[in-house]
Design an enzyme around this catalytic site. Structure first.
Site, PDB file in Angstrom:
ATOM      1  N   SER A   8      11.585  16.541  28.171  1.00  0.00           N
ATOM      2  CA  SER A   8      13.083  17.019  28.318  1.00  0.00           C
ATOM      3  C   SER A   8      14.180  15.870  28.459  1.00  0.00           C
ATOM      4  O   SER A   8      13.488  14.641  28.935  1.00  0.00           O
ATOM      5  CB  SER A   8      13.297  18.066  29.376  1.00  0.00           C
ATOM      6  OG  SER A   8      13.337  17.413  30.505  1.00  0.00           O
ATOM      7  N   LYS A   9      15.214  16.117  28.414  1.00  0.00           N
ATOM      8  CA  LYS A   9      16.366  14.915  28.737  1.00  0.00           C
ATOM      9  C   LYS A   9      16.193  14.514  29.960  1.00  0.00           C
ATOM     10  O   LYS A   9      16.338  13.264  30.522  1.00  0.00           O
ATOM     11  CB  LYS A   9      17.718  15.558  28.370  1.00  0.00           C
ATOM     12  CG  LYS A   9      17.980  15.886  26.864  1.00  0.00           C
ATOM     13  CD  LYS A   9      19.474  16.320  26.721  1.00  0.00           C
ATOM     14  CE  LYS A   9      19.164  16.823  25.064  1.00  0.00           C
ATOM     15  NZ  LYS A   9      20.427  17.747  24.789  1.00  0.00           N
ATOM     16  N   ARG A  10      15.804  15.386  31.037  1.00  0.00           N
ATOM     17  CA  ARG A  10      15.659  14.886  32.444  1.00  0.00           C
ATOM     18  C   ARG A  10      14.531  14.082  32.854  1.00  0.00           C
ATOM     19  O   ARG A  10      14.735  13.328  33.778  1.00  0.00           O
ATOM     20  CB  ARG A  10      15.605  16.160  33.393  1.00  0.00           C
ATOM     21  CG  ARG A  10      17.001  16.799  33.431  1.00  0.00           C
ATOM     22  CD  ARG A  10      17.368  17.644  34.644  1.00  0.00           C
ATOM     23  NE  ARG A  10      18.469  18.263  34.527  1.00  0.00           N
ATOM     24  CZ  ARG A  10      18.703  19.345  33.844  1.00  0.00           C
ATOM     25  NH1 ARG A  10      17.924  19.900  33.425  1.00  0.00           N
ATOM     26  NH2 ARG A  10      20.026  19.853  33.866  1.00  0.00           N
TER      27      ARG A  10
END
Ligand code: GLU
Length: 509
Positions: free
Chosen positions: A261-263
């Site tokens: 994910s982006k995180r």
């Protein structure tokens, strides 16, 4: 061979930066199209105004440009099916929603947000579907006269697809093979919103049809939407023109535990976006923070594409390094894996290192120059610069490594690792370097071999092994125990600078 010209599309919604997975979707679309001599279309799917993010569209264009994946048709490049931005095609979609209404495959729904909220509270896991449709306010539950009255009074409505309650929806995915869904599992998706804008579901089908898309590659996260799309293709009478689907496997976290994910990038210390991305949506300084991209961290586009291609594809051999042209030639959808591919940042860096070594330094010289400038070092002698990059490129994994690996070619080292010279230093060595300076000053030619021969001759005269003297010389020129061949360094920095640096260190000993 294909019977019609291959046309593929990348259809992003401009809602943020382009994640690794997004660029890989572009790449697979592109490779497939170019393999068959087809067209690659970029269509901006911006019908959801609430998710619109300023700057996201330009960012997408910039990313594709950096990667060298140029669309044949797009909002920027134009094309025979323009406009390529869905918000500019608003007028096109309504007629298709109306056709679906007329044929009984769609219906008006007049429920207010409050009414729907009340339903959600009343019924656990409420879905607007065949089960609850009759208990809601729509043209299926109301009589024709009641519906007509509401329409006449301009009561706001959406148009929803009427999903069949008991039908098997099947299709063949180019990657997954036979896929089936039961129609009852999907809710009656909104097709046209109260403001007259289509939703993604209607717009994607209408545009893929009108733009004559033959193959549609998209992320696996769109698989649950496929039955809705397939039924729309069928209901609109276009099923024979439906593109062949390919739902690409996910890119997974390094440990294989779920989607990257982006995180994760922040958490695990590597980039997940193609280029730096700053989300301008909120004033919150934390979300305003710039998220680092592969480009700015010093990746080459050739390496970025290569590492993305092999995340989910291989050509069946041991080969790992592919140029874009080679990927186009060798790409085949049969060799795209079904399973998710784990992202490995160390491997990603390995690809970059390989590409830095392989490419002529002139292809990335300007970017490195900019990195140097950002650090306050302005390069004026391009010939020397290219020579230096060539000498150190084997030691660089990222473009940003060039600075540390070569700054001493341009400015004398600020510190000298004198502690590594001192323990083995003696009078004889001191004499050697004094003489070396004298001999170097007299040299007519300042070439690698002359420098090395002179060095060796004087060492022999002092009965010293040249091996013992190389390290001190390196430290004098570079400041530490690193860098390319020591005579290469001396030949590039020139006579005055070489002599000056030796003298300086002798003064410290
Ligand atoms: N607009 C969708 C997205 O944002 C496209 C999905 C598709 O390719 O059908 O990814």
């Amino acid at each position: 061979m294909m019977d019609k010209k291959v046309r593929v599309r990348f259809a992003p919604s401009p809602t943020g930066g382009l994640h690794l997975g997004g660029v890989r979707t572009v790449l697979f679309n592109y490779l497939f199209a170019k393999h068959f001599g087809g067209d690659f279309i970029l269509r901006i799917e911006d019908t959801d105004q609430t998710r619109f993010v300023e700057g996201a569209e330009d960012y997408i264009f910039e990313c594709l440009k950096w990667c060298g994946l140029t669309p044949d048709e797009s909002p920027l490049h134009g094309g025979p099916y323009a406009p390529y931005r869905q918000s500019e095609r608003k007028e096109i979609y309504r007629q298709y929603a109306e056709q679906l209404l007329k044929d009984g495959h769609a219906y008006y729904a007049f429920d207010t947000p409050e009414e729907l909220d009340a339903k959600r509270k009343e019924i656990p896991n409420f879905q607007y579907n065949h089960q609850h449709r009759l208990a809601l306010r729509n043209s299926v539950s109301l009589t024709e006269t009641e519906t007509a009255k509401l329409l006449e009074k301009n009561v706001p409505y959406v148009i929803r697809i009427k999903m069949p309650d008991n039908e098997e929806v099947r299709f063949t995915d180019m990657i997954r093979g036979e896929v089936n869904f039961h129609s009852s599992q999907t809710d009656d998706k909104v097709l046209l919103k109260a403001d007259g804008m289509p939703t993604y579901h209607l717009a994607v089908v209408v545009d893929d049809y009108l733009m004559k898309i033959t193959h549609a590659f998209r992320g696996e996260e769109w698989l649950p939407s496929a039955p809705v799309h397939i039924l729309l293709w069928k209901y609109l009478g276009w099923i024979n023109d439906m593109p062949k689907w390919a739902h690409l496997p996910l890119i997974l976290k390094p440990d294989g535990n779920g989607k990257l994910s982006k995180r994760d990038g922040d958490r695990l210390g590597f980039p997940v976006f193609a280029m730096n991305w700053t989300d301008p949506k909120t004033g919150d300084p934390d979300s305003h923070r710039e998220i680092k991209g592969f480009k700015e961290l010093g990746f080459l586009p050739e390496a970025f594409l290569n590492l993305l291609a092999v995340l989910g594809w291989n050509d069946g051999t041991e080969q790992e390094i592919y140029s874009l042209d080679e990927m186009i030639e060798k790409f085949s959808i049969e060799r795209v894996h079904h399973a998710g591919a784990k992202f490995d940042y160390e491997k990603a860096k390995w690809f970059n290192h390989e590409w830095i070594k392989r490419l002529p330094v002139t292809s990335y010289q300007l970017r490195v120059k900019k990195i140097f400038e950002e650090k306050g070092l302005v390069i004026t002698d391009d010939e020397k610069f290219v020579k230096v990059l060539e000498l150190v490129k084997d030691r660089c994994t990222l473009l940003t490594d060039f600075y540390e690996q070569s700054v001493f070619f341009f400015v004398a080292p600020s510190t000298i690792d004198i502690d590594s010279i001192k323990p083995k230093w003696n009078e004889n060595k001191q004499m050697f370097f004094v003489e070396l300076i004298r001999a170097y000053e007299l040299l007519q030619q300042w070439q690698h071999d002359d420098l090395e021969n002179t060095f060796k001759e004087i060492a022999a005269a002092h009965q010293l092994k040249s091996g013992e003297l190389m390290l001190p010389l390196r430290i004098m020129l570079v400041g530490g125990k690193f860098g390319p061949g020591v005579f290469d360094i001396a030949s590039v920095i020139g006579k005055d600078e070489t002599v000056k640096r030796i003298e300086y260190t002798l003064g410290l000993l």
